[in-house]
Design an enzyme around this catalytic site. Structure first.
Site, mmCIF file in Angstrom:
data_model
loop_
_atom_site.group_PDB
_atom_site.id
_atom_site.type_symbol
_atom_site.label_atom_id
_atom_site.label_comp_id
_atom_site.label_asym_id
_atom_site.label_seq_id
_atom_site.Cartn_x
_atom_site.Cartn_y
_atom_site.Cartn_z
ATOM 1 N N ARG A 152 69.873 15.630 -4.374
ATOM 2 C CA ARG A 152 68.966 16.734 -4.107
ATOM 3 C C ARG A 152 68.589 17.406 -5.418
ATOM 4 N NH1 ARG A 152 68.502 14.513 0.016
ATOM 5 N NH2 ARG A 152 68.799 15.309 2.143
ATOM 6 N N GLU A 181 59.804 19.782 -3.958
ATOM 7 C CA GLU A 181 59.198 18.453 -3.871
ATOM 8 C C GLU A 181 57.857 18.551 -3.144
ATOM 9 O OE1 GLU A 181 62.007 15.911 -1.876
ATOM 10 O OE2 GLU A 181 63.187 15.600 -3.683
ATOM 11 N N HIS A 200 61.041 10.554 -4.358
ATOM 12 C CA HIS A 200 62.101 10.565 -3.343
ATOM 13 C C HIS A 200 62.024 9.300 -2.476
ATOM 14 C CE1 HIS A 200 64.855 13.483 -0.927
ATOM 15 N NE2 HIS A 200 65.324 12.235 -0.916
#
Length: 239
Positions: A152, A181, A200
């Site tokens: 994360r 993000e 991601h």
């Protein structure tokens, strides 16, 4: 589980997760990142015959891989790193009741960062781990460290990371996750030559949907039969 509201863990009788479903895909991503740095994959490409030159490339054999977190992802990374001749050290919240084959246990992340050539973040985001990779920790890291974050973005103080790279304390960072993000337009991570930023996707694999569905269905069947469920989330730890 950090994406879900706190009342889910407080109010639901039981919550399960898909722990480890993406471990193999993420481990492959990690090794790709490490190999790319050691073999200087972004800089050795030839532009033409005039660019032909001798280069000295790095090696994985004998390098130290540090793992912050040692769950399914950490184990999958370890299996691959050992095959390349790397030495592996790890820290984990639960401590080390018994040895893990091929893994040197560390009690503190600071001590692990101080001896690692590549440090992989593979632990959940909780109140205890938010901002774990701080300016203080980066100041104690081995010079030339390569940081890989597949967990994360909020685990890392991003301003401190940028400062550590710009001061040559860290050599590289591979970031599959950021906070937020995506990062806003113009953020220096997008163009920094020492930072590889991906959207991601380290979990991505052709069979991900099938593996996730198999896990969900297996737990639903177990629930219907009154049997123990797999990967029950601990409300106290948050994962």
């Amino acid at each position: 589980m950090d994406f879900y509201p706190p009342w889910l863990l407080d109010g639901a009788p039981v919550v399960t997760c898909a722990r480890g479903v993406s471990a193999v895909a993420i481990a492959d991503y990690v090794m790709t990142a490490i190999l790319s740095v050691e073999k200087r994959w972004d800089t050795i490409r030839l532009a033409g015959p005039e660019d032909w030159r001798r280069e000295t490339l790095g090696s994985l054999s004998g390098k130290r891989l540090g793992l912050a977190g040692f769950g399914a992802i950490g184990r999958a990374v370890t299996e691959r790193a050992l095959a390349f001749g790397m030495t592996v050290g790890a820290v984990r919240r639960s401590g080390w009741a018994e040895p893990e084959p091929g893994v040197e246990p560390f009690g503190r992340l600071e001590d692990l960062a101080a001896v690692s050539d590549h440090l992989v973040l593979a632990l959940p985001l909780t109140a205890a781990t938010r901002g774990l990779v701080s300016a203080d920790l980066l100041a104690q890291a081995k010079p030339g460290l390569h940081l890989v974050n597949v967990a994360r973005g909020a685990l890392v103080d991003q301003d401190a990371l940028l400062a550590a790279i710009d001061s040559d304390r860290l050599a590289n960072a591979t970031l599959d996750v950021t906070d937020p993000e995506p990062l806003p337009a113009g953020h220096p991570f997008y163009s920094h030559p020492a930072i590889r930023l991906t959207p991601h996707v380290s979990w991505s694999a052709p069979d991900f949907d099938r593996r996730l569905a198999d896990r969900i269905l297996a737990n639903l069947d177990a629930y219907a039969r009154g049997e123990p469920l797999r990967d029950v989330v601990n409300a106290a730890t948050g994962y």
